[in-house]
Design a protein around this motif. Structure first.
Motif, PDB file in Angstrom:
ATOM      1  N   LYS A  31      -0.563   9.058  11.891  1.00  0.00           N
ATOM      2  CA  LYS A  31      -1.358   8.961  10.544  1.00  0.00           C
ATOM      3  C   LYS A  31      -0.593   8.415   9.306  1.00  0.00           C
ATOM      4  O   LYS A  31      -0.931   7.769   8.537  1.00  0.00           O
ATOM      5  N   LEU A  32       0.597   9.296   9.011  1.00  0.00           N
ATOM      6  CA  LEU A  32       1.252   9.031   7.862  1.00  0.00           C
ATOM      7  C   LEU A  32       1.587   7.707   7.868  1.00  0.00           C
ATOM      8  O   LEU A  32       1.849   6.885   6.807  1.00  0.00           O
ATOM      9  N   GLY A  33       2.134   7.003   9.087  1.00  0.00           N
ATOM     10  CA  GLY A  33       2.773   5.615   9.148  1.00  0.00           C
ATOM     11  C   GLY A  33       1.325   4.845   8.805  1.00  0.00           C
ATOM     12  O   GLY A  33       1.469   3.791   7.900  1.00  0.00           O
ATOM     13  N   LEU A  34       0.173   4.988   9.241  1.00  0.00           N
ATOM     14  CA  LEU A  34      -1.009   4.132   8.911  1.00  0.00           C
ATOM     15  C   LEU A  34      -1.307   4.020   7.483  1.00  0.00           C
ATOM     16  O   LEU A  34      -1.541   3.298   6.867  1.00  0.00           O
ATOM     17  N   TRP A  35      -1.250   5.539   6.786  1.00  0.00           N
ATOM     18  CA  TRP A  35      -1.492   5.347   5.455  1.00  0.00           C
ATOM     19  C   TRP A  35      -0.469   4.757   4.432  1.00  0.00           C
ATOM     20  O   TRP A  35      -0.750   3.950   3.678  1.00  0.00           O
ATOM     21  N   LEU A  36       0.916   4.739   4.963  1.00  0.00           N
ATOM     22  CA  LEU A  36       1.817   3.913   4.424  1.00  0.00           C
ATOM     23  C   LEU A  36       1.600   2.543   4.508  1.00  0.00           C
ATOM     24  O   LEU A  36       1.721   1.709   3.597  1.00  0.00           O
ATOM     25  N   LEU A  37       1.338   1.957   5.609  1.00  0.00           N
ATOM     26  CA  LEU A  37       0.819   0.620   6.178  1.00  0.00           C
ATOM     27  C   LEU A  37      -0.453   0.320   5.146  1.00  0.00           C
ATOM     28  O   LEU A  37      -0.308  -0.920   4.631  1.00  0.00           O
ATOM     29  N   ALA A  38      -1.215   0.970   4.925  1.00  0.00           N
ATOM     30  CA  ALA A  38      -2.366   0.594   4.207  1.00  0.00           C
ATOM     31  C   ALA A  38      -2.123   0.430   2.629  1.00  0.00           C
ATOM     32  O   ALA A  38      -2.773  -0.350   2.157  1.00  0.00           O
ATOM     33  N   PHE A  39      -1.160   1.481   2.128  1.00  0.00           N
ATOM     34  CA  PHE A  39      -0.679   1.313   0.736  1.00  0.00           C
ATOM     35  C   PHE A  39       0.476   0.338   0.496  1.00  0.00           C
ATOM     36  O   PHE A  39       1.029   0.563  -0.532  1.00  0.00           O
ATOM     37  N   SER A  40       0.876  -0.346   1.442  1.00  0.00           N
ATOM     38  CA  SER A  40       2.151  -1.170   1.515  1.00  0.00           C
ATOM     39  C   SER A  40       2.161  -2.080   0.210  1.00  0.00           C
ATOM     40  O   SER A  40       3.197  -2.203  -0.410  1.00  0.00           O
ATOM     41  N   PRO A  41       1.292  -2.853  -0.068  1.00  0.00           N
ATOM     42  CA  PRO A  41       1.022  -3.725  -1.311  1.00  0.00           C
ATOM     43  C   PRO A  41       1.573  -3.004  -2.872  1.00  0.00           C
ATOM     44  O   PRO A  41       2.189  -3.606  -3.463  1.00  0.00           O
ATOM     45  N   TYR A  42       0.853  -1.855  -2.664  1.00  0.00           N
ATOM     46  CA  TYR A  42       1.160  -0.963  -3.907  1.00  0.00           C
ATOM     47  C   TYR A  42       2.640  -0.499  -3.942  1.00  0.00           C
ATOM     48  O   TYR A  42       3.168  -0.492  -5.045  1.00  0.00           O
ATOM     49  N   TRP A  43       3.011  -0.175  -2.722  1.00  0.00           N
ATOM     50  CA  TRP A  43       4.393   0.467  -2.679  1.00  0.00           C
ATOM     51  C   TRP A  43       5.422  -0.816  -3.093  1.00  0.00           C
ATOM     52  O   TRP A  43       6.290  -0.591  -3.786  1.00  0.00           O
ATOM     53  N   VAL A  44       5.064  -2.072  -2.762  1.00  0.00           N
ATOM     54  CA  VAL A  44       6.041  -3.244  -2.781  1.00  0.00           C
ATOM     55  C   VAL A  44       5.984  -3.474  -4.620  1.00  0.00           C
ATOM     56  O   VAL A  44       6.988  -4.040  -5.138  1.00  0.00           O
ATOM     57  N   LEU A  45       4.598  -3.402  -5.117  1.00  0.00           N
ATOM     58  CA  LEU A  45       4.329  -3.778  -6.360  1.00  0.00           C
ATOM     59  C   LEU A  45       5.275  -2.641  -7.326  1.00  0.00           C
ATOM     60  O   LEU A  45       5.766  -3.047  -8.345  1.00  0.00           O
ATOM     61  N   LEU A  46       5.019  -1.501  -7.018  1.00  0.00           N
ATOM     62  CA  LEU A  46       5.726  -0.524  -7.458  1.00  0.00           C
ATOM     63  C   LEU A  46       7.369  -0.858  -7.485  1.00  0.00           C
ATOM     64  O   LEU A  46       7.896  -0.393  -8.409  1.00  0.00           O
ATOM     65  N   ALA A  47       7.810  -1.021  -6.173  1.00  0.00           N
ATOM     66  CA  ALA A  47       9.085  -1.213  -6.113  1.00  0.00           C
ATOM     67  C   ALA A  47       9.620  -2.404  -7.082  1.00  0.00           C
ATOM     68  O   ALA A  47      10.766  -2.448  -7.515  1.00  0.00           O
TER      69      ALA A  47
END
Length: 321
Positions: A280-296
């Protein structure tokens, strides 16, 4: 024709002649009886006294009570009250009592003492103890006179802590009245059958009456037993007494195989839950990956800009020095 045959043939004529003669003689003696009333009074009184003795005996108490009422009330007779009163109900009572105490053996001795004082009986006793000796329960069935039921219960309650108690009562008055009426009818039938048995008749009729008499007597015995049983239940009440010892609740030890099986089941359930949570945590991270890339990217750009502004002043100072 013989003399006996002649008498049998003219018996009715002889009886009619004798009856007529008796009536004529009674009518002729009537004036003499009327002219001597005083002489005939004692004889008539004697005849009436002999024939009506029960009636006079039944009327005499009422006449005496009426005369006494007149003498006391000055000639005024008060009417008798109409309230006859209802019969007392016939109740079958049963009581149940559960006590918790430490010394059960001493309590049983005290119960026997209470029964002796109340003239009661102990019908049954069951002593159940655990193999470890940590728990004990004694069940007793007591029978006491109904008049002593309340006193016995009041004497039993202080023996321990009352955990449960109950009292029930059943009215059997109608059953007793019904049995009494049916018994009277059956006894009347028995008396009638006995009179029939006394007469002479055919053997088949006698045997049939004897069978019917046996059936009636069997019904009488059965109903009389039921009546006596109900009367005994009314006269004596039963108490169901239970004496229990206080027991500390101890968790029993389970077998080794059952314990290991439960442990393995708990472990597999924990692994499954952890795996599902990770997925479930991996799915949540995958779903919010564009935001994580933008923040990075924003973080990295900010870091480079800050590093560039910091390094240029240091380089200018080195060149000037």
């Amino acid at each position: 024709m013989t003399c006996s045959t002649f008498l049998r043939a003219h018996r009715a004529q002889f009886l009619a002649i004798a009856l007529g003669a008796a009536l004529v003689g009674g009518c002729a003696s009537a004036p003499n009886m009327a002219s001597q009333p005083e002489a005939m009074a004692p004889e008539s009184g004697a005849v009436l006294g002999d024939a009506g003795a029960p009636a006079n005996q039944a009327i005499a108490p009422e006449a005496e009570s009426a005369a006494s009422d007149v003498a006391r009330g000055g000639g005024i007779i008060e009417p008798a009250p109409n309230d006859i009163g209802q019969p007392a109900p016939q109740l079958v009572k049963q009581a149940s009592l559960v006590l918790v105490l430490t010394d059960i053996d001493a309590a049983v001795d005290q119960v026997q003492t209470i029964l002796r004082q109340a003239q009661g009986d102990m019908l049954s006793l069951q002593d159940n103890r655990s193999p470890e000796g940590t728990a004990q329960q004694v069940s007793l069935t007591l029978r006491v006179p109904q008049a002593e039921l309340d006193n016995v219960l009041n004497a039993l309650r202080p023996l321990g802590t009352v955990q449960q108690q109950s009292l029930t009562a059943e009215d059997v008055s109608s059953q007793l009245v019904d049995l009494d009426a049916r018994l009277k009818n059956l006894r009347q039938s028995e008396a009638a059958l006995l009179k029939i048995m006394e007469r002479s008749g055919e053997i088949s009729h006698v045997l049939e009456v004897a069978r019917e008499l046996s059936t009636v007597r069997e019904a009488i015995e059965r109903m009389a037993a039921q009546q006596q049983n109900l009367k005994r239940q009314v006269a004596f009440s039963q108490i169901y007494l239970t004496l229990q010892s206080p027991v500390t609740q101890v968790t029993p030890l389970r077998p080794v195989g059952e314990t290991l099986g439960n442990t393995w089941e708990s472990a597999t359930q924990s692994v499954k839950a952890f795996t599902v949570s990770g997925l479930k945590l991996g799915l949540w991270l995958l779903a919010f990956s564009p935001y994580w890339v933008l923040l990075a990217a924003l973080g990295y750009g900010g870091y480079r800009l800050w590093h560039h502004h910091t390094v240029r002043p240091e380089t200018a100072d080195a060149e000037n020095g």
